[in-house]
Design a protein around this motif. Structure first.
Motif, mmCIF file in Angstrom:
data_model
loop_
_atom_site.group_PDB
_atom_site.id
_atom_site.type_symbol
_atom_site.label_atom_id
_atom_site.label_comp_id
_atom_site.label_asym_id
_atom_site.label_seq_id
_atom_site.Cartn_x
_atom_site.Cartn_y
_atom_site.Cartn_z
ATOM 1 N N MET A 25 0.989 -0.996 0.354
ATOM 2 C CA MET A 25 -0.400 0.052 0.281
ATOM 3 C C MET A 25 0.617 0.528 0.576
ATOM 4 O O MET A 25 1.354 2.528 -0.790
ATOM 5 C CB MET A 25 -0.825 -0.303 0.930
ATOM 6 C CG MET A 25 -1.991 -1.237 1.430
ATOM 7 S SD MET A 25 -3.482 -1.343 2.809
ATOM 8 C CE MET A 25 -3.877 0.209 2.669
ATOM 9 N N ARG A 26 1.508 1.256 1.175
ATOM 10 C CA ARG A 26 2.406 2.266 0.877
ATOM 11 C C ARG A 26 3.626 2.667 -0.355
ATOM 12 O O ARG A 26 3.655 3.408 -0.751
ATOM 13 C CB ARG A 26 3.753 2.168 1.906
ATOM 14 C CG ARG A 26 4.825 3.119 1.990
ATOM 15 C CD ARG A 26 5.430 3.323 3.329
ATOM 16 N NE ARG A 26 7.028 3.544 2.933
ATOM 17 C CZ ARG A 26 6.319 6.153 3.217
ATOM 18 N NH1 ARG A 26 5.466 6.338 3.878
ATOM 19 N NH2 ARG A 26 7.711 6.550 3.577
ATOM 20 N N ALA A 27 4.152 1.507 -1.255
ATOM 21 C CA ALA A 27 4.773 1.838 -2.398
ATOM 22 C C ALA A 27 4.089 2.230 -2.750
ATOM 23 O O ALA A 27 4.242 2.887 -4.585
ATOM 24 C CB ALA A 27 5.212 0.268 -2.867
ATOM 25 N N ARG A 28 2.388 2.254 -3.587
ATOM 26 C CA ARG A 28 1.522 2.408 -4.365
ATOM 27 C C ARG A 28 1.363 3.854 -4.145
ATOM 28 O O ARG A 28 0.938 4.906 -5.625
ATOM 29 C CB ARG A 28 0.260 1.725 -4.571
ATOM 30 C CG ARG A 28 -0.129 0.059 -4.882
ATOM 31 C CD ARG A 28 -1.236 -0.384 -4.948
ATOM 32 N NE ARG A 28 -1.810 -0.452 -3.850
ATOM 33 C CZ ARG A 28 -1.292 -1.483 -3.048
ATOM 34 N NH1 ARG A 28 -1.256 -2.837 -3.925
ATOM 35 N NH2 ARG A 28 -2.309 -1.953 -1.817
ATOM 36 N N ALA A 92 11.664 8.391 -3.998
ATOM 37 C CA ALA A 92 12.673 7.134 -4.462
ATOM 38 C C ALA A 92 12.944 6.544 -3.476
ATOM 39 O O ALA A 92 12.934 5.682 -3.406
ATOM 40 C CB ALA A 92 13.393 7.709 -6.085
ATOM 41 N N ASP A 93 13.381 7.182 -2.564
ATOM 42 C CA ASP A 93 14.232 6.829 -1.791
ATOM 43 C C ASP A 93 13.423 6.526 -0.338
ATOM 44 O O ASP A 93 13.779 4.970 -0.116
ATOM 45 C CB ASP A 93 15.603 7.730 -0.785
ATOM 46 C CG ASP A 93 16.341 8.439 -1.695
ATOM 47 O OD1 ASP A 93 17.051 7.869 -2.599
ATOM 48 O OD2 ASP A 93 17.053 9.827 -1.330
ATOM 49 N N ALA A 97 13.114 2.232 0.367
ATOM 50 C CA ALA A 97 12.929 1.591 1.900
ATOM 51 C C ALA A 97 12.292 1.045 2.046
ATOM 52 O O ALA A 97 11.716 -0.179 2.756
ATOM 53 C CB ALA A 97 13.208 2.566 2.683
ATOM 54 N N THR A 98 11.113 0.990 1.283
ATOM 55 C CA THR A 98 9.875 0.394 1.627
ATOM 56 C C THR A 98 10.248 -0.899 0.374
ATOM 57 O O THR A 98 9.821 -2.095 1.337
ATOM 58 C CB THR A 98 8.207 0.869 1.244
ATOM 59 O OG1 THR A 98 8.244 2.273 1.722
ATOM 60 C CG2 THR A 98 7.140 0.442 1.167
ATOM 61 N N ALA A 99 10.183 -1.282 -0.484
ATOM 62 C CA ALA A 99 10.648 -2.403 -0.968
ATOM 63 C C ALA A 99 12.008 -3.269 0.081
ATOM 64 O O ALA A 99 12.173 -4.426 0.348
ATOM 65 C CB ALA A 99 11.367 -2.143 -2.325
ATOM 66 N N TYR A 103 11.175 -6.833 1.679
ATOM 67 C CA TYR A 103 12.550 -8.345 1.524
ATOM 68 C C TYR A 103 12.837 -8.510 2.849
ATOM 69 O O TYR A 103 12.836 -9.471 3.298
ATOM 70 C CB TYR A 103 14.027 -7.149 1.192
ATOM 71 C CG TYR A 103 14.777 -8.571 0.679
ATOM 72 C CD1 TYR A 103 15.332 -9.179 0.019
ATOM 73 C CD2 TYR A 103 15.647 -7.930 1.430
ATOM 74 C CE1 TYR A 103 15.920 -10.710 -0.307
ATOM 75 C CE2 TYR A 103 16.819 -9.153 1.505
ATOM 76 C CZ TYR A 103 16.854 -10.181 1.084
ATOM 77 O OH TYR A 103 17.602 -11.388 0.700
ATOM 78 N N ASP A 104 13.311 -7.398 4.009
ATOM 79 C CA ASP A 104 14.327 -7.915 5.226
ATOM 80 C C ASP A 104 12.571 -9.040 5.979
ATOM 81 O O ASP A 104 13.049 -9.210 7.130
ATOM 82 C CB ASP A 104 14.108 -6.569 5.976
ATOM 83 C CG ASP A 104 15.475 -6.320 6.150
ATOM 84 O OD1 ASP A 104 16.057 -6.931 4.843
ATOM 85 O OD2 ASP A 104 15.774 -4.548 5.614
#
Length: 227
Positions: A25-28, A92-93, A97-99, A103-104
């Motif tokens: 949701m945050r990425a979108r 973009a940063d 960080a969201t991606a 992953y983490d």
């Protein structure tokens, strides 16, 4: 709680799902914000270029623009473009960080699952070793059904393992006179008075399953005594 249940309870799959859903949701939202900033920059450039065309030529963004009004518009446009460029870099940063956070979260869940699986597998191996040890202790302790009954004290394996709580209405089996549980095997002698046996009670194990016809020690002993 069984090993499998404990492992399942320890693996917070729901937490990973929530983290991934929140990250998506945050990425979108960040993507939408970046698209909006990019659209605003494109609109600003088109506005200046149209003004330059109306002013008599040029692209409106070069330092050679002659009109004072166009120069002022150019200065404002350059300043706004720089501000929006900084905003887009920050977005973009945040997107990266969201991606990385997603992953983490997945990596942590996989690491925890690996640990839980290792604990579970060791518990299974320990159970099998205990089961095999019990089977070895019971070999040679088998007599006929009466001598081997718990009441007579003739069966050394009686009570050596945890049988489930018996329902008084549930039938019992084996020389231990317990209910059905775990791995069991049937005696193929049609006249066998017991018929079904727990593996451990007759010296068998999950690693040493019988191939072919199996006759219980009680029936073998009776057959021998008739000869």
């Amino acid at each position: 709680m069984s090993c499998a249940a404990a492992m399942a309870a320890g693996c917070d799959g729901g937490g990973v799902d929530r983290a991934l859903a929140s990250g998506a949701m945050r990425a979108r939202a960040l993507d939408d914000a970046m698209d909006a900033e990019g659209g605003a920059c494109a609109a600003l450039v088109r506005e200046v270029m149209h003004a330059a065309a109306a002013d008599g030529g040029g692209d409106g963004l070069s330092a050679t623009s002659s009109s004072a009004a166009l120069k002022a518009m150019r200065a404002r446009a350059v300043s706004e473009l720089e501000t929006r460029a900084k905003t887009m870099r920050a977005l973009a940063d945040a997107r990266v960080a969201t991606a990385q956070g997603a992953y983490d979260a997945v990596d942590e869940a996989i690491t925890k699952l690996d640990r839980d699986l290792a604990v579970f597998e060791e518990a299974v191996r320990a159970r099998d070793r205990s089961y095999d040890d019990l089977a070895v202790r019971n070999v040679g302790a088998l007599g006929d059904a009466d001598a081997a009954s718990p009441a007579s004290g003739g069966f050394v394996g009686s009570g050596a393992y945890d049988a489930p709580m018996a329902n008084p209405n549930e039938p019992t089996y084996c020389i231990c006179q317990q209910v059905s549980f775990g791995e069991m095997i049937a005696c193929e002698n049609d006249d066998c008075p017991i018929e079904w046996y727990h593996f451990a009670c007759v010296g068998l194990s999950v690693k040493n399953k019988v191939k072919g016809k199996w006759i219980c020690p009680t029936c073998k002993k009776r057959e021998s005594s008739r000869r």
